[in-house]
Design a protein around this motif. Structure first.
Motif, PDB file in Angstrom:
ATOM      1  N   ALA A   1     -28.041  -8.621  10.754  1.00 21.09           N
ATOM      2  CA  ALA A   1     -28.527  -9.708  11.703  1.00 21.09           C
ATOM      3  C   ALA A   1     -29.717  -9.473  12.538  1.00 21.09           C
ATOM      4  CB  ALA A   1     -27.239  -9.881  12.544  1.00 21.09           C
ATOM      5  N   GLY A   2     -30.404  -8.098  12.269  1.00 22.63           N
ATOM      6  CA  GLY A   2     -31.494  -7.883  12.941  1.00 22.63           C
ATOM      7  C   GLY A   2     -31.306  -7.284  14.059  1.00 22.63           C
ATOM      8  N   LYS A   3     -30.429  -6.746  14.473  1.00 23.16           N
ATOM      9  CA  LYS A   3     -30.301  -5.909  15.772  1.00 23.16           C
ATOM     10  C   LYS A   3     -30.672  -4.487  15.438  1.00 23.16           C
ATOM     11  CE  LYS A   3     -26.080  -8.445  16.918  1.00 23.16           C
ATOM     12  NZ  LYS A   3     -26.780  -9.429  17.710  1.00 23.16           N
ATOM     13  N   GLU A   4     -30.800  -3.740  16.332  1.00 26.38           N
ATOM     14  CA  GLU A   4     -31.301  -2.379  16.289  1.00 26.38           C
ATOM     15  C   GLU A   4     -30.377  -1.601  16.270  1.00 26.38           C
ATOM     16  OE1 GLU A   4     -34.204   0.762  15.739  1.00 26.38           O
ATOM     17  OE2 GLU A   4     -34.430  -1.183  15.841  1.00 26.38           O
TER      18      GLU A   4
ATOM     19  N   ALA B   1     -21.968  -6.722  17.160  1.00 25.81           N
ATOM     20  CA  ALA B   1     -22.461  -7.099  15.852  1.00 25.81           C
ATOM     21  C   ALA B   1     -22.746  -8.529  15.871  1.00 25.81           C
ATOM     22  CB  ALA B   1     -21.816  -6.557  14.732  1.00 25.81           C
ATOM     23  N   LYS B   2     -22.049  -9.376  16.251  1.00 32.48           N
ATOM     24  CA  LYS B   2     -22.078 -10.908  15.987  1.00 32.48           C
ATOM     25  C   LYS B   2     -22.738 -11.639  17.421  1.00 32.48           C
ATOM     26  CE  LYS B   2     -17.656 -11.162  13.602  1.00 32.48           C
ATOM     27  NZ  LYS B   2     -18.310 -11.721  12.375  1.00 32.48           N
ATOM     28  N   ASP B   3     -22.561 -11.079  18.527  1.00 34.19           N
ATOM     29  CA  ASP B   3     -23.188 -11.481  19.612  1.00 34.19           C
ATOM     30  C   ASP B   3     -24.674 -11.468  19.782  1.00 34.19           C
ATOM     31  OD1 ASP B   3     -24.097 -12.037  22.414  1.00 34.19           O
ATOM     32  OD2 ASP B   3     -22.280 -10.879  23.176  1.00 34.19           O
ATOM     33  N   PRO B   4     -25.303 -12.858  19.728  1.00 38.00           N
ATOM     34  CA  PRO B   4     -26.601 -12.924  19.744  1.00 38.00           C
ATOM     35  C   PRO B   4     -27.465 -12.357  20.791  1.00 38.00           C
ATOM     36  CG  PRO B   4     -25.708 -15.137  20.283  1.00 38.00           C
ATOM     37  CD  PRO B   4     -24.481 -14.204  19.986  1.00 38.00           C
TER      38      PRO B   4
END
Length: 686
Positions: free
Chosen positions: A394-397, A363-366
């Motif tokens: 955070a905008g991840k799928e 979740a945190k890894d860009p």
């Protein structure tokens, strides 16, 4: 030989009752701390509730529909119900005998006791009367029974009282009966404060004793001839038309409202309840005398489950432990570690936290672009769910396949799905007609050094539930194996999209390839044995009911394959029959932790194939669920898991051996050897 002959099979329902008897016998084990022994009494009670709600209710449905299909052992639904009535009554009687004669005296010796009303001191009686007035009376509503007040619809598994009255009420009505319903918000056991507690360290009183003693205050001016506790268990099946156009969540919400008011399947009453009252209740609940259970104590034993938590006596409980985290993860990023090696975790001995951290770090890894996960049971406060929400924000799928139909967790999962949707997570309910029972997470991450996408996968035998991971034994595999990751990707494609069945590289998955691949693996061992080669299987399951797989195991045994089955609960295979199953041993390991992992080992002439799975060998898992069975490929991890299976097969303290007639015998008790679960604790935890 006719391998399908019903005489070679055990009945599913009776096997499940036998499991609950083994659970109950833990309460008699002197090597288990006292407060843990009493916990097994409550677990047995809770298990029996579900047994009646689901299994007994299902047999009643069969009778009502005129379903004459016999069970595997040839018994009709009517015959099975008759045998259940006999054995369940014996089990309940034994349960209360152990509770009253074995455990309560031992608790009293440890300054923990339940005080009956005739032993209350004047000060205690005054305190309890005040408790009734201020804590109980404000939240209960007496329901008088007369022509304008028919017998009410009573909530499933709730504590109720039937009061036998005499006299006229304020409106001049001559009432004979009234019903009291105890809300779930009221504790079922109340601890007296030290100021009035007496000589014992912990003095408890049943809520039922308080209500029986002071119920008169609810009916001023009337005489109470009796106050009798009772409890109904109801059919808890949900009747969903999954092919209708209605949204599944909406349909489930509607059905859940009626679950507490299904047809009654069991009536529990106190031992002293008069025949007249019993007959009245049976008639109002549309039950027969065979469905009546007279109990010598509280009718709702499972609601006493909090007792061990209310008593601060570490000396009367299991020793605490700290699940171990692999050293390789200390101060290192989990994705870096997984690029170097697979990780195998055996819960609860090893921590579930790396699985949580896997999702949290994703979740945190860009560099993480997408997360996909199946959710069957998670618990109300789930760190994993919070991480999925964080990832989405955070905008991840983020895709979550939420199984709404996880029995008795439906309401929680509807709320979970709504919470995820509100956070922008793509929520999918799976495939109509097939429960999604697979436990898998897929993370897609950009590898900056290679400028390419890398997949990371978690696969497990248990749920994404941190609480259960402290109580259930399960395996977790974290891997970047290309074939396995590609397979998991394809299974997610099946769940969220449409298309034909994918061919997978390493995974066996239901409802497509799992059953046929299991048959192939068993047949390979059978062929090897027939050719004079060493042939062996170790199969660890929760339940074994599928006839085709049992038949294949019989044929393998007949060919000389050595078969060791570790089956915690239901087993319809009958071992030890000469010329049929004499090469099969079935053991059930019952202990501190609920054995929940599914592991399949096939020797295959020394090639040794090892799989962990989300699926039991039951019809529902093989044909009506989405399940995954995944190989353990890394050699050191494979050897470790096989060694742990061998440890279970060497256990003599927690193993119950199944006999051909369906009875279980404890292998041994009282030997100096440690129990296998304690050995694993010593080896894998702090």
């Amino acid at each position: 030989m006719n391998f399908k002959d019903p005489k070679f099979y055990l009945n599913r329902e009776l096997s499940l009752l036998a499991f609950n008897r083994r659970v109950l016998q833990q309460a008699l084990d002197p090597t288990i701390p006292l407060l843990e022994r009493i916990r097994f009494i409550f677990i047995c009670s809770n298990n029996l509730d579900e047994f009646f709600e689901v299994r007994v209710a299902g047999l009643r449905h069969d009778l009502a529909r005129g379903n004459t299909k016999p069970s595997l052992n040839g018994a009709s639904a009517e015959e099975v119900l008759k045998e259940i009535n006999l054995r369940a009554h014996q089990l309940v009687d034994e349960q209360y005998r152990i509770f009253n004669d074995e455990l309560l005296p031992k608790l009293a010796d440890e300054s923990i006791q339940f005080l009956p009303a005739d032993e209350w001191s004047e000060a205690q009686c005054k305190w309890l009367k005040n408790y009734f007035k201020h804590q109980v009376m404000p939240v209960i509503s007496p329901i008088s029974l007369d022509l304008t007040h028919p017998f009410p619809r009573l909530v499933n598994k709730s504590l109720h009282f039937l009061l036998h009255l005499h006299g006229n009420d304020a409106f001049g009505r001559n009432l004979e009966y009234a019903v009291l319903h105890m809300p779930r918000s009221l504790p079922r056991i109340i601890e007296l404060p030290e100021s009035v507690g007496g000589s014992k360290q912990h003095n408890f009183v049943y809520l039922s004793s308080i209500v029986s003693e002071f119920a008169q205050d609810l009916f001023p001016g009337m005489d109470i001839h009796g106050c009798y506790q009772f409890r109904l268990t109801r059919d808890s099946h949900l009747l969903l038309e999954e092919n209708s156009n209605e949204d599944l969540a909406s349909a489930l919400k509607r059905e859940l409202q009626s679950r507490n008011f299904g047809a009654a399947v069991r009536l529990e009453v106190g031992k002293s309840c008069p025949e007249k009252i019993v007959s009245f209740l049976l008639q109002k609940c549309n039950l027969t005398p065979e469905e009546l259970y007279r109990v010598d104590g509280p009718v709702n034993l499972n609601r006493l489950m909090l007792l061990p938590d209310l008593v601060d006596r570490p000396d009367l409980k299991f020793d605490g432990f700290t699940p171990k985290t692999p050293e390789v993860l200390h101060r290192r990023d989990i994705f870096e570690v997984l690029l170097e090696q697979d990780l195998l975790l055996h819960h609860p001995y090893e921590s579930f936290q790396p699985v949580v951290e896997f999702v949290r770090q994703a979740a945190k890894d860009p560099n993480v672009l997408a997360i996909k996960q199946t959710l069957y049971r998670t618990g109300s406060q789930s760190s994993i769910v919070e991480a999925l929400i964080e990832a989405s924000q955070a905008g991840k799928e983020v895709t979550a396949v939420v199984e709404l139909r996880a029995r008795f967790d439906e309401a929680d999962n509807i709320e979970l799905a709504q919470k995820l949707q509100e956070a922008g997570v793509l929520v999918v309910y799976g495939v109509v007609g097939y429960k999604t029972h697979a436990k898998m997470t897929l993370v897609v991450r950009k590898n900056q050094k290679r400028n390419a996408l890398q997949r990371f996968v978690h696969l497990g035998t248990g749920n994404y539930h941190a609480g259960n991971a402290r109580l259930y034994t399960d395996y977790s595999l974290l891997t970047t194996n290309v074939d396995i990751c590609e397979d998991v990707h394809k299974v997610f494609q099946q769940l969220t999209g449409m298309g034909k069945v994918y061919e997978l590289n390493q995974l066996w998955h239901a409802p497509f390839t799992l059953h046929k691949n299991l048959l192939k693996a068993i047949e390979r061992e059978t062929s090897n044995a027939g050719n004079g080669k060493e042939a062996r299987m170790i199969i660890k399951l929760n339940s074994l009911t599928d006839q085709s797989l049992i038949e294949a195991l019989y044929k393998a045994s007949n060919a000389g394959v050595e078969i060791q089955l570790i089956v915690r609960g239901i087993c319809c295979l009958s071992p030890g029959i000469n010329g049929l199953s004499d090469n099969i041993q079935v053991r059930s390991i019952i202990g501190r932790f609920l054995e929940h992992s599914r592991v399949y080992y096939f020797y295959d002439d020394g090639k040794e194939h090892l799989y962990a799975a989300s699926a039991d060998w039951m019809e529902r898992n093989l044909y009506n669920r989405v399940e995954t069975c995944f190989p353990i490929l890394q050699k050191d991890l494979k050897r470790r898991m096989v060694n742990e299976l061998e440890m279970m097969l060497s256990d003599v303290e927690q193993s119950w051996i199944l006999q051909a007639n369906g009875d279980y015998q404890l292998f041994c008790r009282g030997k100096p050897e440690k129990k296998v679960q304690q050995l694993l604790l010593d080896k894998l935890s702090y």
